[in-house]
Design a protein around this motif. Sequence first.
Motif, mmCIF file in Angstrom:
data_model
loop_
_atom_site.group_PDB
_atom_site.id
_atom_site.type_symbol
_atom_site.label_atom_id
_atom_site.label_comp_id
_atom_site.label_asym_id
_atom_site.label_seq_id
_atom_site.Cartn_x
_atom_site.Cartn_y
_atom_site.Cartn_z
ATOM 1 N N MET A 1 57.306 18.589 -21.953
ATOM 2 C CA MET A 1 56.857 17.989 -20.695
ATOM 3 C C MET A 1 57.415 16.585 -20.510
ATOM 4 O O MET A 1 57.456 16.051 -19.415
ATOM 5 N N ASN A 2 57.890 15.973 -21.639
ATOM 6 C CA ASN A 2 58.420 14.618 -21.527
ATOM 7 C C ASN A 2 59.635 14.563 -20.618
ATOM 8 O O ASN A 2 59.829 13.604 -19.878
ATOM 9 N N SER A 3 60.515 15.598 -20.704
ATOM 10 C CA SER A 3 61.712 15.612 -19.850
ATOM 11 C C SER A 3 61.334 15.654 -18.382
ATOM 12 O O SER A 3 62.020 15.089 -17.537
ATOM 13 N N ILE A 4 60.208 16.320 -18.086
ATOM 14 C CA ILE A 4 59.762 16.383 -16.697
ATOM 15 C C ILE A 4 59.272 15.025 -16.242
ATOM 16 O O ILE A 4 59.585 14.564 -15.148
ATOM 17 N N HIS A 5 58.525 14.339 -17.098
ATOM 18 C CA HIS A 5 58.044 13.004 -16.732
ATOM 19 C C HIS A 5 59.196 12.030 -16.553
ATOM 20 O O HIS A 5 59.171 11.170 -15.673
ATOM 21 N N CYS A 44 56.534 20.041 -7.303
ATOM 22 C CA CYS A 44 57.031 18.808 -7.916
ATOM 23 C C CYS A 44 55.889 17.815 -8.156
ATOM 24 O O CYS A 44 55.848 17.124 -9.183
ATOM 25 N N ALA A 45 54.964 17.762 -7.209
ATOM 26 C CA ALA A 45 53.849 16.832 -7.354
ATOM 27 C C ALA A 45 52.965 17.201 -8.535
ATOM 28 O O ALA A 45 52.538 16.335 -9.321
ATOM 29 N N TYR A 46 52.682 18.501 -8.715
ATOM 30 C CA TYR A 46 51.872 18.934 -9.848
ATOM 31 C C TYR A 46 52.603 18.688 -11.174
ATOM 32 O O TYR A 46 51.992 18.284 -12.174
ATOM 33 N N LEU A 47 53.915 18.946 -11.196
ATOM 34 C CA LEU A 47 54.675 18.706 -12.420
ATOM 35 C C LEU A 47 54.738 17.220 -12.743
ATOM 36 O O LEU A 47 54.709 16.815 -13.912
ATOM 37 N N GLN A 48 54.824 16.404 -11.685
ATOM 38 C CA GLN A 48 54.833 14.962 -11.893
ATOM 39 C C GLN A 48 53.481 14.485 -12.450
ATOM 40 O O GLN A 48 53.427 13.619 -13.331
ATOM 41 N N LYS A 49 52.427 15.064 -11.961
ATOM 42 C CA LYS A 49 51.090 14.683 -12.426
ATOM 43 C C LYS A 49 50.807 15.210 -13.830
ATOM 44 O O LYS A 49 50.114 14.564 -14.638
ATOM 45 N N GLY A 50 51.339 16.381 -14.166
ATOM 46 C CA GLY A 50 51.131 16.969 -15.481
ATOM 47 C C GLY A 50 49.927 17.890 -15.510
ATOM 48 O O GLY A 50 49.092 17.909 -14.594
ATOM 49 N N SER A 133 60.506 35.876 -21.604
ATOM 50 C CA SER A 133 59.199 36.270 -21.071
ATOM 51 C C SER A 133 58.965 35.651 -19.698
ATOM 52 O O SER A 133 59.667 34.723 -19.277
ATOM 53 N N ALA A 134 57.960 36.152 -18.995
ATOM 54 C CA ALA A 134 57.637 35.633 -17.665
ATOM 55 C C ALA A 134 57.260 34.150 -17.733
ATOM 56 O O ALA A 134 57.613 33.368 -16.849
ATOM 57 N N HIS A 135 56.545 33.785 -18.804
ATOM 58 C CA HIS A 135 56.152 32.378 -18.957
ATOM 59 C C HIS A 135 57.382 31.474 -19.119
ATOM 60 O O HIS A 135 57.484 30.422 -18.461
ATOM 61 N N ASN A 136 58.300 31.866 -20.007
ATOM 62 C CA ASN A 136 59.492 31.041 -20.239
ATOM 63 C C ASN A 136 60.397 30.996 -19.013
ATOM 64 O O ASN A 136 61.049 29.981 -18.742
ATOM 65 N N GLN A 137 60.474 32.088 -18.251
ATOM 66 C CA GLN A 137 61.251 32.069 -17.011
ATOM 67 C C GLN A 137 60.643 31.080 -16.022
ATOM 68 O O GLN A 137 61.353 30.318 -15.365
ATOM 69 N N ALA A 138 59.303 31.085 -15.928
ATOM 70 C CA ALA A 138 58.635 30.139 -15.038
ATOM 71 C C ALA A 138 58.863 28.708 -15.503
ATOM 72 O O ALA A 138 59.060 27.801 -14.678
ATOM 73 N N CYS A 142 60.680 25.473 -13.579
ATOM 74 C CA CYS A 142 60.079 24.137 -13.428
ATOM 75 C C CYS A 142 61.053 23.054 -13.859
ATOM 76 O O CYS A 142 61.193 22.019 -13.193
ATOM 77 N N GLU A 143 61.753 23.280 -14.960
ATOM 78 C CA GLU A 143 62.725 22.297 -15.435
ATOM 79 C C GLU A 143 63.872 22.144 -14.444
ATOM 80 O O GLU A 143 64.337 21.029 -14.181
ATOM 81 N N ALA A 144 64.337 23.273 -13.900
ATOM 82 C CA ALA A 144 65.429 23.208 -12.920
ATOM 83 C C ALA A 144 65.000 22.476 -11.666
ATOM 84 O O ALA A 144 65.779 21.717 -11.068
ATOM 85 N N LEU A 145 63.728 22.695 -11.266
ATOM 86 C CA LEU A 145 63.233 22.021 -10.065
ATOM 87 C C LEU A 145 63.170 20.516 -10.264
ATOM 88 O O LEU A 145 63.437 19.740 -9.339
ATOM 89 N N MET A 146 62.850 20.086 -11.470
ATOM 90 C CA MET A 146 62.738 18.655 -11.740
ATOM 91 C C MET A 146 64.052 18.017 -12.181
ATOM 92 O O MET A 146 64.116 16.816 -12.424
#
Length: 470
Positions: A1-5, A44-50, A133-138, A142-146
Amino acid sequence: MNSIHQSSAIYNWLQFEVESLIADPGQRPKISSYHPNDRDKVRCAYLQKGPCQPRNHDFPQTACGSSFRRFNPNWFDDYGNWLEYSISKDAVFCLCCYLMKPETEGGDAFVTNGFSNWKKRERLQTHVGIHDSAHNQAWRKCEALMKPKQHISVAIEKQSEQAKKNYQIHLTATIDCIRFLLRQGLAFRGNDETDDSVNQGNFLELLNFLAQHNEEIGSAFKNARGNLKLRAPSIQKDIVRAAASETTKVIVNDLGDELFAVLVDEARDISIKEHMSVCLRYVNKEGQVREHFLGLVHVSNTNALSLKLALESLLETYNLSLSRVRGQGYDGASNMQGEFNGLKTLILKENSYAFYVHCFAHQLQLALVTVAKKQVEIALLFNLLTNLCNVVGASCKRRDMLRDSQMTKTIEALQSGEIASGRGLNQEIALKRAGDTRWGSHYGTILRLISLFPSVVNVLEYCKTQLING
């Protein structure tokens, strides 16, 4: 999650207030409930918030068989990049699956109702699953979006932006060249515009000159798409028409509500179509005398009434009226200055203040022609040219014979290498009659005769044979 922040700074453009988003995952609306244009912004807002991880919460005990168990906040350390806890439902959820997993893939406890069987902690790892897996694809979504700079859609968009920039540079250079040629009154097309031509004409030569002396323009030309047609004659004409329209607007605005004079003359184009050229002469607001070309109007009939109607139509196009005319200048032709039915007279009947002045340029032309006729040798030469035009152009059959003869001789010259072929070369021409009011037309008549002389001789020999055979 650090890369997203670390990447969250690039999303300052979000219009959604992070603090206003529902933190509890058990109470959030589905992503599909948001407008399609807003969904990525919400993600993006939810990922930014964590993820929602209330570590200091007093987690309640839940009966699991014969024992009581509760959520362990240490699990946040093991699955902290996606695991989140709902206080309202006493259950855990997956942030990335909530944001990115398609609803068509079916229900998932970590997305819908939450997971609360604290006895089976291994279900958390099962949810993560294997690499695809579906989780890892999701999560990868998220990483690509950020990280938009690494996304393929961004690469395509960047390429598209570069293509737009190159097109704009190419278009600007084309317009600049056209404006220069128009301002200087120079011809656009060349006799030979092929790639191996030593002189492709003013327009193409000027474009190539700009490309050679400006790296940005040269790069844009080099990387231009193969189907780009900014150099095509049709595009040149479109830009010229746009420039003419804008120029005319400036002239009309400069004229304003002032009175003006009209200068009218007849002209023929290369296809022998009759046109009426109209110029305006007026005094602008600064007290300066201005004389500007207004436009050309095709006229199928050159009688005075047709010319008057064409003139009125052109003036109405620019919200001008004959009632504001205070002067009119034409040549000495009867349809222009005739005392009874000339254009001058027809306008004077409607507007008695539109005073007529004989065009001084035409007076000079007439003077030159008259002086030339006083020289016997010159007069005989042009009389002979007039007779040639009359004989050769007396019938369609003779004109066709002249055209066919010239075409045959041109083909023979091309095959023998006497003349070269290329775009704009070896165009079809005909004998040009000299005009009494245009001294320059005499020179054009001589040049045409020189070019067509062998074919003219063939036509004259045919006429001679016809006369002999009676």
